[in-house]
Design a protein around this motif. Structure first.
Motif, PDB file in Angstrom:
ATOM      1  N   VAL A  35      46.272  72.815 149.248  1.00 57.93           N
ATOM      2  CA  VAL A  35      46.476  74.221 148.890  1.00 57.93           C
ATOM      3  C   VAL A  35      47.095  74.974 150.060  1.00 57.93           C
ATOM      4  O   VAL A  35      47.967  75.818 149.866  1.00 57.93           O
ATOM      5  CB  VAL A  35      45.183  74.899 148.370  1.00 57.93           C
ATOM      6  N   SER A  36      46.708  74.637 151.276  1.00 56.85           N
ATOM      7  CA  SER A  36      47.313  75.321 152.421  1.00 56.85           C
ATOM      8  C   SER A  36      48.782  74.937 152.571  1.00 56.85           C
ATOM      9  O   SER A  36      49.619  75.773 152.911  1.00 56.85           O
ATOM     10  CB  SER A  36      46.530  75.075 153.709  1.00 56.85           C
ATOM     11  N   GLU A  37      49.121  73.680 152.297  1.00 51.99           N
ATOM     12  CA  GLU A  37      50.524  73.260 152.359  1.00 51.99           C
ATOM     13  C   GLU A  37      51.361  73.992 151.315  1.00 51.99           C
ATOM     14  O   GLU A  37      52.448  74.485 151.607  1.00 51.99           O
ATOM     15  CB  GLU A  37      50.649  71.747 152.153  1.00 51.99           C
ATOM     16  N   LEU A  38      50.845  74.082 150.090  1.00 53.88           N
ATOM     17  CA  LEU A  38      51.598  74.739 149.021  1.00 53.88           C
ATOM     18  C   LEU A  38      51.730  76.239 149.257  1.00 53.88           C
ATOM     19  O   LEU A  38      52.796  76.817 149.025  1.00 53.88           O
ATOM     20  CB  LEU A  38      50.962  74.442 147.666  1.00 53.88           C
ATOM     21  N   LEU A  39      50.667  76.878 149.710  1.00 56.98           N
ATOM     22  CA  LEU A  39      50.757  78.317 150.008  1.00 56.98           C
ATOM     23  C   LEU A  39      51.678  78.587 151.192  1.00 56.98           C
ATOM     24  O   LEU A  39      52.420  79.574 151.197  1.00 56.98           O
ATOM     25  CB  LEU A  39      49.375  78.900 150.268  1.00 56.98           C
ATOM     26  N   THR A  40      51.641  77.728 152.180  1.00 51.08           N
ATOM     27  CA  THR A  40      52.556  77.887 153.319  1.00 51.08           C
ATOM     28  C   THR A  40      53.999  77.783 152.851  1.00 51.08           C
ATOM     29  O   THR A  40      54.873  78.541 153.315  1.00 51.08           O
ATOM     30  CB  THR A  40      52.248  76.848 154.411  1.00 51.08           C
ATOM     31  N   ASN A  41      54.276  76.871 151.919  1.00 53.80           N
ATOM     32  CA  ASN A  41      55.630  76.770 151.377  1.00 53.80           C
ATOM     33  C   ASN A  41      56.057  78.065 150.695  1.00 53.80           C
ATOM     34  O   ASN A  41      57.209  78.484 150.814  1.00 53.80           O
ATOM     35  CB  ASN A  41      55.735  75.601 150.401  1.00 53.80           C
ATOM     36  N   VAL A  42      55.141  78.704 149.984  1.00 56.35           N
ATOM     37  CA  VAL A  42      55.461  79.986 149.345  1.00 56.35           C
ATOM     38  C   VAL A  42      55.812  81.014 150.421  1.00 56.35           C
ATOM     39  O   VAL A  42      56.830  81.702 150.328  1.00 56.35           O
ATOM     40  CB  VAL A  42      54.303  80.488 148.458  1.00 56.35           C
ATOM     41  N   VAL A  43      54.982  81.110 151.442  1.00 55.20           N
ATOM     42  CA  VAL A  43      55.220  82.093 152.510  1.00 55.20           C
ATOM     43  C   VAL A  43      56.560  81.832 153.192  1.00 55.20           C
ATOM     44  O   VAL A  43      57.360  82.746 153.404  1.00 55.20           O
ATOM     45  CB  VAL A  43      54.063  82.080 153.534  1.00 55.20           C
ATOM     46  N   VAL A  44      56.842  80.585 153.519  1.00 54.46           N
ATOM     47  CA  VAL A  44      58.048  80.240 154.276  1.00 54.46           C
ATOM     48  C   VAL A  44      59.311  80.326 153.416  1.00 54.46           C
ATOM     49  O   VAL A  44      60.333  80.853 153.861  1.00 54.46           O
ATOM     50  CB  VAL A  44      57.909  78.830 154.891  1.00 54.46           C
ATOM     51  N   HIS A  45      59.261  79.819 152.185  1.00 55.17           N
ATOM     52  CA  HIS A  45      60.475  79.685 151.385  1.00 55.17           C
ATOM     53  C   HIS A  45      60.709  80.805 150.380  1.00 55.17           C
ATOM     54  O   HIS A  45      61.845  80.997 149.940  1.00 55.17           O
ATOM     55  CB  HIS A  45      60.476  78.340 150.658  1.00 55.17           C
ATOM     56  N   VAL A  46      59.648  81.535 150.006  1.00 53.92           N
ATOM     57  CA  VAL A  46      59.803  82.631 149.049  1.00 53.92           C
ATOM     58  C   VAL A  46      59.599  83.971 149.747  1.00 53.92           C
ATOM     59  O   VAL A  46      60.342  84.907 149.520  1.00 53.92           O
ATOM     60  CB  VAL A  46      58.853  82.470 147.841  1.00 53.92           C
TER      61      VAL A  46
END
Length: 120
Positions: A35-46
């Motif tokens: 979940v931290s990896e997926l949320l980090t992707n949202v923060v970084v890429h979106v």
């Protein structure tokens, strides 16, 4: 929730707590990491602060499903080949190794990156 880097730790803890309450403590740390990896992707890429939804579902007696939805149907996640000295770019590769399976559900105005974990 608003996807903010400062809130990811609290979401990790809540995800692990859900797994423990459902009698699946053996996957709690793995689900929390993913979940931290997926949320980090949202923060970084979106973008920091965009609305995101985290869903954790008990799928019968043998699986837990995690999904993170963000309001941008693009970019679609892919497994990149990170350079050996790269400081980022391994999150989806980690999920690919840890999850039974993972994928992306595309919508007109959003996408959900999901992954499933064996509980037995």
């Amino acid at each position: 929730m608003a996807a903010r880097a400062r809130d990811i730790g609290a979401v990790r803890s809540e995800a692990a707590a859900h797994c423990a309450r459902w009698g699946a403590p053996q996957v709690a740390d793995t689900v929390a990491l993913c979940v931290s990896e997926l949320l980090t992707n949202v923060v970084v890429h979106v973008g920091e602060g965009v609305p995101a939804t985290v869903g954790i579902t008990w799928c019968g007696h043998d699986r837990v499903r995690l999904g993170v939805t963000d309001p941008d149907p693009r970019p679609l996640p892919a497994l990149p080949a990170a350079a050996p000295d790269a400081e980022s770019g391994r999150g989806l590769a980690l999920i690919d190794v840890l999850a039974l399976r993972w994928g992306v559900a595309e919508g007109a105005y959003a996408k959900t990156v999901w992954c499933e974990f064996a509980t037995s």
